[in-house]
Design a protein around this motif. Structure first.
Motif, PDB file in Angstrom:
ATOM      1  N   ARG A 116       0.808  -1.223   0.000  1.00  0.00           N
ATOM      2  CA  ARG A 116       0.000   0.000   0.000  1.00  0.00           C
ATOM      3  C   ARG A 116       0.840   1.272   0.000  1.00  0.00           C
ATOM      4  NH1 ARG A 116      -2.886   0.523   5.888  1.00  0.00           N
ATOM      5  NH2 ARG A 116      -3.719   2.356   4.842  1.00  0.00           N
ATOM      6  N   TRP A 117       2.078   1.215   0.492  1.00  0.00           N
ATOM      7  CA  TRP A 117       2.906   2.408   0.617  1.00  0.00           C
ATOM      8  C   TRP A 117       4.088   2.355  -0.344  1.00  0.00           C
ATOM      9  CZ3 TRP A 117       2.135   0.606   6.086  1.00  0.00           C
ATOM     10  CH2 TRP A 117       1.087   1.305   6.718  1.00  0.00           C
ATOM     11  N   PRO A 118       4.680   3.511  -0.665  1.00  0.00           N
ATOM     12  CA  PRO A 118       5.895   3.496  -1.472  1.00  0.00           C
ATOM     13  C   PRO A 118       7.006   2.698  -0.794  1.00  0.00           C
ATOM     14  CG  PRO A 118       4.997   5.721  -1.310  1.00  0.00           C
ATOM     15  CD  PRO A 118       4.226   4.879  -0.345  1.00  0.00           C
ATOM     16  N   VAL A 119       7.807   2.048  -1.598  1.00  0.00           N
ATOM     17  CA  VAL A 119       8.972   1.322  -1.098  1.00  0.00           C
ATOM     18  C   VAL A 119      10.184   2.227  -1.241  1.00  0.00           C
ATOM     19  CG1 VAL A 119      10.497  -0.653  -1.505  1.00  0.00           C
ATOM     20  CG2 VAL A 119       8.010  -0.944  -1.650  1.00  0.00           C
ATOM     21  N   THR A 120      10.827   2.526  -0.121  1.00  0.00           N
ATOM     22  CA  THR A 120      12.036   3.344  -0.132  1.00  0.00           C
ATOM     23  C   THR A 120      13.249   2.423  -0.218  1.00  0.00           C
ATOM     24  OG1 THR A 120      10.977   5.048   1.220  1.00  0.00           O
ATOM     25  CG2 THR A 120      13.386   5.069   1.113  1.00  0.00           C
ATOM     26  N   ALA A 121      14.075   2.619  -1.215  1.00  0.00           N
ATOM     27  CA  ALA A 121      15.267   1.799  -1.372  1.00  0.00           C
ATOM     28  C   ALA A 121      16.284   2.150  -0.294  1.00  0.00           C
ATOM     29  CB  ALA A 121      15.874   2.003  -2.756  1.00  0.00           C
ATOM     30  N   THR A 122      17.005   1.153   0.158  1.00  0.00           N
ATOM     31  CA  THR A 122      18.113   1.407   1.084  1.00  0.00           C
ATOM     32  C   THR A 122      19.239   2.109   0.347  1.00  0.00           C
ATOM     33  OG1 THR A 122      19.079  -0.762   0.605  1.00  0.00           O
ATOM     34  CG2 THR A 122      17.535  -0.629   2.460  1.00  0.00           C
ATOM     35  N   GLY A 123      20.152   2.667   1.113  1.00  0.00           N
ATOM     36  CA  GLY A 123      21.312   3.298   0.499  1.00  0.00           C
ATOM     37  C   GLY A 123      22.126   2.314  -0.311  1.00  0.00           C
ATOM     38  N   GLN A 124      22.261   1.077   0.205  1.00  0.00           N
ATOM     39  CA  GLN A 124      23.062   0.085  -0.510  1.00  0.00           C
ATOM     40  C   GLN A 124      22.387  -0.342  -1.816  1.00  0.00           C
ATOM     41  OE1 GLN A 124      23.437  -2.854   2.565  1.00  0.00           O
ATOM     42  NE2 GLN A 124      21.374  -3.672   2.296  1.00  0.00           N
ATOM     43  N   ALA A 125      21.043  -0.319  -1.850  1.00  0.00           N
ATOM     44  CA  ALA A 125      20.343  -0.676  -3.082  1.00  0.00           C
ATOM     45  C   ALA A 125      20.383   0.471  -4.089  1.00  0.00           C
ATOM     46  CB  ALA A 125      18.908  -1.055  -2.771  1.00  0.00           C
ATOM     47  N   ALA A 126      20.212   1.704  -3.596  1.00  0.00           N
ATOM     48  CA  ALA A 126      20.208   2.865  -4.487  1.00  0.00           C
ATOM     49  C   ALA A 126      21.566   3.070  -5.147  1.00  0.00           C
ATOM     50  CB  ALA A 126      19.808   4.120  -3.717  1.00  0.00           C
ATOM     51  N   GLY A 127      22.644   2.649  -4.477  1.00  0.00           N
ATOM     52  CA  GLY A 127      23.978   2.824  -5.032  1.00  0.00           C
ATOM     53  C   GLY A 127      24.631   1.541  -5.473  1.00  0.00           C
ATOM     54  N   ALA A 128      23.859   0.461  -5.598  1.00  0.00           N
ATOM     55  CA  ALA A 128      24.433  -0.850  -5.890  1.00  0.00           C
ATOM     56  C   ALA A 128      25.040  -0.908  -7.284  1.00  0.00           C
ATOM     57  CB  ALA A 128      23.355  -1.928  -5.756  1.00  0.00           C
ATOM     58  N   GLY A 129      26.118  -1.660  -7.407  1.00  0.00           N
ATOM     59  CA  GLY A 129      26.729  -1.854  -8.714  1.00  0.00           C
ATOM     60  C   GLY A 129      25.860  -2.642  -9.664  1.00  0.00           C
ATOM     61  N   HIS A 130      24.930  -3.463  -9.108  1.00  0.00           N
ATOM     62  CA  HIS A 130      24.069  -4.263  -9.984  1.00  0.00           C
ATOM     63  C   HIS A 130      22.725  -3.579 -10.273  1.00  0.00           C
ATOM     64  CE1 HIS A 130      23.166  -5.457  -5.835  1.00  0.00           C
ATOM     65  NE2 HIS A 130      22.002  -5.883  -6.235  1.00  0.00           N
ATOM     66  N   LEU A 131      22.591  -2.274  -9.898  1.00  0.00           N
ATOM     67  CA  LEU A 131      21.426  -1.492 -10.313  1.00  0.00           C
ATOM     68  C   LEU A 131      21.561  -1.159 -11.803  1.00  0.00           C
ATOM     69  CD1 LEU A 131      18.878   0.237  -9.589  1.00  0.00           C
ATOM     70  CD2 LEU A 131      20.474   2.122  -9.148  1.00  0.00           C
ATOM     71  N   GLN A 132      20.512  -1.411 -12.571  1.00  0.00           N
ATOM     72  CA  GLN A 132      20.541  -1.117 -14.004  1.00  0.00           C
ATOM     73  C   GLN A 132      20.265   0.363 -14.234  1.00  0.00           C
ATOM     74  OE1 GLN A 132      17.934  -3.703 -16.219  1.00  0.00           O
ATOM     75  NE2 GLN A 132      18.843  -5.575 -15.411  1.00  0.00           N
ATOM     76  N   ARG A 133      21.312   1.074 -14.589  1.00  0.00           N
ATOM     77  CA  ARG A 133      21.166   2.532 -14.752  1.00  0.00           C
ATOM     78  C   ARG A 133      20.337   2.902 -15.973  1.00  0.00           C
ATOM     79  NH1 ARG A 133      24.335   1.185 -10.344  1.00  0.00           N
ATOM     80  NH2 ARG A 133      24.637   3.081  -9.110  1.00  0.00           N
ATOM     81  N   GLY A 134      20.217   2.025 -16.949  1.00  0.00           N
ATOM     82  CA  GLY A 134      19.501   2.374 -18.172  1.00  0.00           C
ATOM     83  C   GLY A 134      18.141   1.733 -18.289  1.00  0.00           C
ATOM     84  N   TYR A 135      17.482   1.456 -17.155  1.00  0.00           N
ATOM     85  CA  TYR A 135      16.204   0.748 -17.201  1.00  0.00           C
ATOM     86  C   TYR A 135      15.150   1.501 -18.017  1.00  0.00           C
ATOM     87  CZ  TYR A 135      12.012  -1.647 -15.370  1.00  0.00           C
ATOM     88  OH  TYR A 135      10.825  -2.327 -15.243  1.00  0.00           O
ATOM     89  N   ASP A 136      15.132   2.822 -17.919  1.00  0.00           N
ATOM     90  CA  ASP A 136      14.131   3.603 -18.655  1.00  0.00           C
ATOM     91  C   ASP A 136      14.221   3.388 -20.161  1.00  0.00           C
ATOM     92  OD1 ASP A 136      12.905   4.722 -16.450  1.00  0.00           O
ATOM     93  OD2 ASP A 136      14.108   6.547 -16.473  1.00  0.00           O
TER      94      ASP A 136
END
Length: 443
Positions: free
Chosen positions: A411-431
């Motif tokens: 029901r609520w927004p999910v706030t990413a942790t700092g480690q997730a927001a800056g993770a090396g395996h985050l796909q920067r080009g998802y859009d």
């Protein structure tokens, strides 16, 4: 040593027996006569055992929502030394304040390989969540990657744990007995139940939903009627199995967001008999009875709900667990993949195997072990390649059986942790997956 533990765990998993039925009053005894008859707490429990109640709900909650189990154990849980703080590792807990809620669509590749000797608890990595664990509201999304079995015991006072294996099977040694969960199955560990995770394969990887709110339950069926979605009889509860082990055992407790540790002189997994409904379960997602259209258009994705944690607002879930299981698509004149949409609920989606029918798989795409986060009102839907393919497809009956995806919807927004927001395996080009959706309007 690790391979020996894995082989032993495999033998135990192969011989497991279960009791069936979600939410039932189960009962089990590992030794005949260990379960007292007619009284929960007799003056003297059978076989010199201690009687103890484990409550997963307030005593005065309505009977339909009340969860408790009576345990008959070698030593009472009260017989332990003080707990002291220990390192939280990569585990984080609500309220999540390291970053601000992000309206952007986010997607991650699978977790990197763990360091050698990483057990399930050490390999637990928090992606984000919402609510407040101390107020028993909200949820958290974790991932795990392990290559070693645990020789310690863990319990979570903050919430129940829904474990979704994606790679490698798990043997869950709980206070109430043993469960085996393999990819394609999920395991539910109730709040406060102690357990140890042993690997059935060389490595294990997967997802965890930590539910701080009301316990998961089967959703109401409404106009669907008496049958459909997840059948209660397909949920498997353990039979009693105890450890009568003397010697030092580390016990880790998650309490209000922090990990605490104590060294016991015995194993706390020493329940010889029990009865109640505050119990662990394992469920095979392939037994989900999918409900869908047999004419045109899409029913809402709520028809894929396996379990729901209700909130104080009827119909608005604290968190839903949704599975996109194998199914037929037969809708006439219908764009069959999930449509473009914006939603008041927030969605974290993971992939257990194969491909998801609204996203392109492969390198840099939506792959098993990865996940995407679409917060409330963020626009999402099929990527350009999927849209082009589905728009031109011949609409014959189509079997979807090459993928198994799921969603934690909240029901609520999910706030990413700092480690997730800056993770090396985050796909920067998802859009970029939505680039090229060109104008086709021709008035």
């Amino acid at each position: 040593m690790t391979s020996d533990v894995t082989e032993q765990a495999k033998k135990i998993a192969e011989g497991l027996e279960y009791s069936t039925g979600f939410g039932n009053e189960h009962s089990s005894e590992a030794v005949p006569g260990a379960l007292p008859l007619g009284r929960n707490s007799p003056q003297r429990a059978p076989l010199g055992l201690y009687a103890e109640q484990l409550s997963g709900s307030a005593f005065t909650e309505p009977r339909a929502h009340n969860q408790r189990s009576w345990l008959y154990r070698i030593r009472p849980s009260a017989a332990h030394p003080p707990f002291t703080r220990t390192d939280n590792g990569a585990v984080r807990t609500a309220p999540f304040t390291e970053t601000v809620p992000d309206p952007n669509r986010l997607r991650w590749n699978p977790l990197p390989d763990p360091a050698p000797g990483t057990d399930w608890l050490a390999g637990l990595w928090t992606l984000g969540g919402n609510g407040d664990a101390a107020q028993r509201t909200g949820m958290a999304v974790h991932l795990y990657h392990a290559d070693a079995s645990m020789d310690r015991v863990f319990s979570d006072a903050d919430g129940e744990l829904l474990i979704v294996p994606e790679r490698g099977g798990l043997l869950l040694r709980t206070e109430l007995g043993d469960l085996a969960a393999r990819p394609g199955e999920v395991a539910l560990i109730p709040r406060g139940v102690r357990f140890r995770v042993e690997l059935l394969d060389a490595t294990a990887r997967g997802y965890v939903c930590e539910n701080y709110g009301r316990p998961f339950q089967l959703p109401d069926l409404g106009p669907i009627g008496a049958n459909g979605l997840a059948n209660p009889r397909d949920f498997r509860a353990p039979v009693a199995a105890y450890e009568d082990v003397e010697g030092e055992v580390e016990v880790v407790n998650k309490f209000c967001g922090n990990l605490w540790t104590a060294t016991y002189t015995h194993s706390p997994l020493d329940v010889v008999a029990w009865h109640g409904n505050h119990v662990p379960y394992v469920y095979d997602l392939r037994t989900f009875n999918v409900i869908g259209t047999i004419s045109y258009d899409h029913p809402d994705p709520s028809i894929f709900t396996v379990l729901t944690s209700p909130s104080d607002t009827p119909g608005l879930a604290n968190v839903d667990f949704v599975v996109f299981a194998p199914r037929w698509l037969v809708g006439e004149d219908t764009f069959r993949p999930p449509y473009f949409h914006r939603n008041v609920m927030s969605e974290y989606m993971g992939l257990i195997e194969g491909a998801y029918d609204a996203k392109t798989a492969g390198e840099g795409g939506f792959v098993p072990g990865g996940g995407s986060l679409h917060n409330m009102m963020s626009a999402h839907g099929p990527d350009r390649e999927t849209f082009d393919r589905a728009s031109a497809a011949e609409l014959v009956p189509q079997r979807i059986d090459d993928g198994l995806a799921f969603m934690f919807e909240t029901r609520w927004p999910v706030t990413a942790t700092g480690q997730a927001a800056g993770a090396g395996h985050l796909q920067r080009g998802y859009d970029d997956v939505w680039q090229g959706l060109e104008r086709h309007f021709r008035p």
